[in-house]
Scaffold this motif. Structure first.
Motif, mmCIF file in Angstrom:
data_model
loop_
_atom_site.group_PDB
_atom_site.id
_atom_site.type_symbol
_atom_site.label_atom_id
_atom_site.label_comp_id
_atom_site.label_asym_id
_atom_site.label_seq_id
_atom_site.Cartn_x
_atom_site.Cartn_y
_atom_site.Cartn_z
ATOM 1 N N PRO A 104 -16.754 -34.869 3.632
ATOM 2 C CA PRO A 104 -17.239 -33.732 2.836
ATOM 3 C C PRO A 104 -18.754 -33.586 2.992
ATOM 4 C CG PRO A 104 -15.728 -35.078 1.555
ATOM 5 C CD PRO A 104 -15.999 -35.830 2.814
ATOM 6 N N GLU A 105 -19.210 -32.332 3.027
ATOM 7 C CA GLU A 105 -20.633 -32.081 3.274
ATOM 8 C C GLU A 105 -21.522 -32.672 2.191
ATOM 9 O OE1 GLU A 105 -23.511 -28.315 4.520
ATOM 10 O OE2 GLU A 105 -21.342 -28.043 4.249
ATOM 11 N N ASP A 106 -21.038 -32.722 0.957
ATOM 12 C CA ASP A 106 -21.855 -33.268 -0.121
ATOM 13 C C ASP A 106 -21.867 -34.801 -0.134
ATOM 14 O OD1 ASP A 106 -19.204 -33.503 -0.786
ATOM 15 O OD2 ASP A 106 -19.478 -33.003 -2.899
ATOM 16 N N ARG A 107 -21.139 -35.433 0.815
ATOM 17 C CA ARG A 107 -21.113 -36.896 0.881
ATOM 18 C C ARG A 107 -21.753 -37.432 2.165
ATOM 19 N NH1 ARG A 107 -17.040 -38.668 -2.577
ATOM 20 N NH2 ARG A 107 -18.088 -40.691 -2.432
ATOM 21 N N HIS A 108 -22.465 -36.547 2.894
ATOM 22 C CA HIS A 108 -23.050 -36.980 4.161
ATOM 23 C C HIS A 108 -24.083 -38.083 3.961
ATOM 24 C CE1 HIS A 108 -21.972 -33.120 6.644
ATOM 25 N NE2 HIS A 108 -20.915 -33.788 6.210
ATOM 26 N N ILE A 109 -24.969 -37.883 2.970
ATOM 27 C CA ILE A 109 -26.003 -38.891 2.717
ATOM 28 C C ILE A 109 -25.374 -40.210 2.300
ATOM 29 C CG2 ILE A 109 -27.984 -39.488 1.269
ATOM 30 C CD1 ILE A 109 -28.671 -36.551 1.138
ATOM 31 N N GLU A 110 -24.344 -40.125 1.477
ATOM 32 C CA GLU A 110 -23.655 -41.333 1.018
ATOM 33 C C GLU A 110 -22.977 -42.052 2.175
ATOM 34 O OE1 GLU A 110 -20.392 -42.607 -2.417
ATOM 35 O OE2 GLU A 110 -21.009 -40.519 -2.160
ATOM 36 N N ALA A 111 -22.458 -41.276 3.141
ATOM 37 C CA ALA A 111 -21.766 -41.879 4.277
ATOM 38 C C ALA A 111 -22.718 -42.676 5.166
ATOM 39 C CB ALA A 111 -21.074 -40.796 5.102
ATOM 40 N N LEU A 112 -23.999 -42.297 5.165
ATOM 41 C CA LEU A 112 -24.980 -42.989 5.995
ATOM 42 C C LEU A 112 -25.673 -44.128 5.261
ATOM 43 C CD1 LEU A 112 -26.662 -39.935 7.788
ATOM 44 C CD2 LEU A 112 -25.037 -41.565 8.770
ATOM 45 N N SER A 113 -25.380 -44.304 3.987
ATOM 46 C CA SER A 113 -26.016 -45.357 3.198
ATOM 47 C C SER A 113 -25.290 -46.675 3.420
ATOM 48 C CB SER A 113 -25.997 -45.000 1.709
ATOM 49 O OG SER A 113 -26.669 -43.780 1.482
ATOM 50 N N ARG A 114 -26.010 -47.762 3.213
ATOM 51 C CA ARG A 114 -25.421 -49.084 3.371
ATOM 52 C C ARG A 114 -24.443 -49.382 2.233
ATOM 53 N NH1 ARG A 114 -30.875 -52.293 3.605
ATOM 54 N NH2 ARG A 114 -31.357 -50.591 2.170
ATOM 55 N N PHE A 115 -23.364 -50.056 2.593
ATOM 56 C CA PHE A 115 -22.350 -50.500 1.636
ATOM 57 C C PHE A 115 -21.792 -49.333 0.817
ATOM 58 C CE2 PHE A 115 -25.599 -53.891 1.969
ATOM 59 C CZ PHE A 115 -24.863 -54.789 2.720
ATOM 60 N N SER A 116 -21.754 -48.168 1.480
ATOM 61 C CA SER A 116 -21.244 -46.987 0.788
ATOM 62 C C SER A 116 -20.291 -46.251 1.711
ATOM 63 C CB SER A 116 -22.411 -46.081 0.376
ATOM 64 O OG SER A 116 -21.923 -44.915 -0.250
ATOM 65 N N GLN A 117 -19.257 -45.643 1.114
ATOM 66 C CA GLN A 117 -18.279 -44.894 1.885
ATOM 67 C C GLN A 117 -18.056 -43.544 1.221
ATOM 68 O OE1 GLN A 117 -14.754 -47.285 2.095
ATOM 69 N NE2 GLN A 117 -15.690 -48.865 3.387
#
Length: 455
Positions: free
Chosen positions: A397-410
């Protein structure tokens, strides 16, 4: 062997050119003084010859006036000798034997003629002066020869040069003293900079902000850059240790609990089931450990040192082949669309291949059950290259792009450590590139941007 003292080095750099300039100035002064002495003494001889010619005409060759005698006795610091003979060669007055006229002397009536000769074993400077006058009824060209010891001129030159060289030597010594002590004062800002650097500690790596001379600004800028990199590196290490301790605590506790459960299993069937669970937990803990180490290695990779030129086409093809070999049972097709021309980049092959494999694995783990294909496209874009990796899975999802690139985050939960894309993004940053997630109506779409080598 170079001196270890900066002050001594600066002194050695400054003084030799100054000495050379002083020698050149001394040589010029010697030449100029010699010419000046010749001009002064030759004019003295000419003045004496004119005075003698006048007195001979007035006294019919009988006497020289007192004023002329005083002129001859002390002209420019030395006695002048003279000899006068008539047009018919008859001696008129003066010393009986003048210095021998050189054979190269012009014949007949000429302008004043100067030459060097020897008189009674001494080097002399001679002037032959010819003047038309009347003495005792005899009219014609009278030859007047005047001469003076050359040592007078040499003494004059030595006196002038000794004073000049004394002044030059004093100036050189003064400059040497000023340089020796002035450099110490000039280096005082560097000593203050040394004290500022000495105050820095591993826990206190603040940049140096004190005012420094213009010549040291580049050094301070480079040092501040180094302090900044070291500070970030230490922070990264501390963060890694904190993350590793936090992330490994639960998996290791789970492995320990399952190991204890195996030992207390009531029957072989239960022990076998718990052993399988223990093996899976150990694999997950091992995978997490490898991911953490990979992330830390990616953080510290210096591509300018470890990298080498390589063809991006070959690297991608090798990564795809490795992924297919590692997942032979996956019902997944990887399609490559690569250009025919070679695209060279400066890269650490191991780290960059691991980054691409992490993206492929991320597609496989999080793409969902309907994932069947991954497309890999590489295109040249001006001075760079763009690699697109897209799948036909559930996407991000576009609103989860930053979260997808963060460590220990999916972005969507599920299995995995949450480090795959974070590692790939860090590797791309170290290679001077960038990883970004693009909006896509179907599946996930990830873009890797590279800088090509200028060949």
């Amino acid at each position: 062997m170079k001196p270890s003292s900066l002050r001594a080095r600066l002194t050695l750099i400054i003084l030799p050119p100054l000495l050379i300039i002083s020698l050149i100035a001394g040589a010029w002064q010697f030449h100029n003084t010699t010419l000046r002495a010749e001009s002064i003494f030759d004019k003295g001889l000419l003045s004496a010859a004119i005075a003698i010619s006048r007195d001979v005409a007035l006294s019919d060759g009988d006497a020289i006036s007192p004023s002329t005698r005083r002129l001859l006795a002390d002209t420019s610091g030395g006695t002048i000798f003279y000899h006068v003979f008539a047009p018919d060669g008859v001696f008129v007055t003066g010393y009986s034997t003048p210095p021998v006229l050189p054979s190269m002397a012009p014949k007949g009536a000429t302008d004043p003629f100067y030459y060097n000769s020897v008189y009674q074993g001494e080097n002399v400077r001679v002037l032959r002066f010819q003047d038309v006058t009347l003495v005792s009824g005899i009219a014609g060209i009278f030859n007047i020869t005047v001469w003076q010891n050359a040592s007078v001129r040499s003494s004059f030159v030595r006196n002038v040069l000794s004073r000049s060289f004394a002044v030059i030597a004093a100036l050189v010594m003064s400059v040497a003293i000023v340089v020796w002590f002035g450099v110490r004062l000039g280096l005082r800002p560097l000593l203050e900079l040394e004290r500022a650097i000495a105050k820095r500690t591993p826990s206190e790596l603040e940049p140096i902000r004190r005012a420094v001379p213009t010549e040291a600004q580049g050094l301070v800028t480079t040092l501040n850059g180094l302090l900044n990199r070291v500070s970030r590196r230490i922070s990264s290490k501390d963060e890694f240790i904190s993350n590793a301790a936090h992330q490994l605590r639960n998996p290791m506790a789970g492995v320990l609990a399952l190991a204890e459960a195996v030992t207390t299993a009531p029957n072989p069937q239960t022990a076998q089931k718990r052993s399988a669970e223990l093996l899976q937990a150990a694999r997950e803990a091992s995978d997490l450990t490898n991911k953490l180490l990979s992330f830390e290695r990616a953080s510290g990779t210096d591509v300018s040192q470890t990298g080498r030129p390589m063809d991006l086409n070959q690297l991608i093809a090798h990564a795809v082949s490795t992924f297919e070999q590692n997942h032979p049972k996956a019902s997944l097709t990887v399609t490559q669309d690569l250009p025919r021309e070679s695209l060279l980049i400066q890269a650490d092959q191991t780290m960059l291949q691991e980054a691409i494999l992490n993206i492929f694995s991320n597609c496989l783990v999080h793409g969902g059950p309907k994932l069947t294909r991954i497309w890999v496209t590489l295109r040249k874009n001006g001075a760079g290259a763009e690699m697109l990796i897209q799948d036909d899975g559930i996407g991000i999802p576009e609103d989860r792009h930053i979260e997808a690139l963060s460590r220990f985050s999916q972005a969507g939960g599920g299995p995995g450590s949450g480090l795959g894309l974070a590692i790939a993004a860090r590797v791309m940053k170290n290679h001077g590139g960038q990883l970004s997630i693009l909006p896509s109506p179907r599946g996930a779409k990830i873009k890797l941007s590279f800088s090509l080598l200028d060949i």
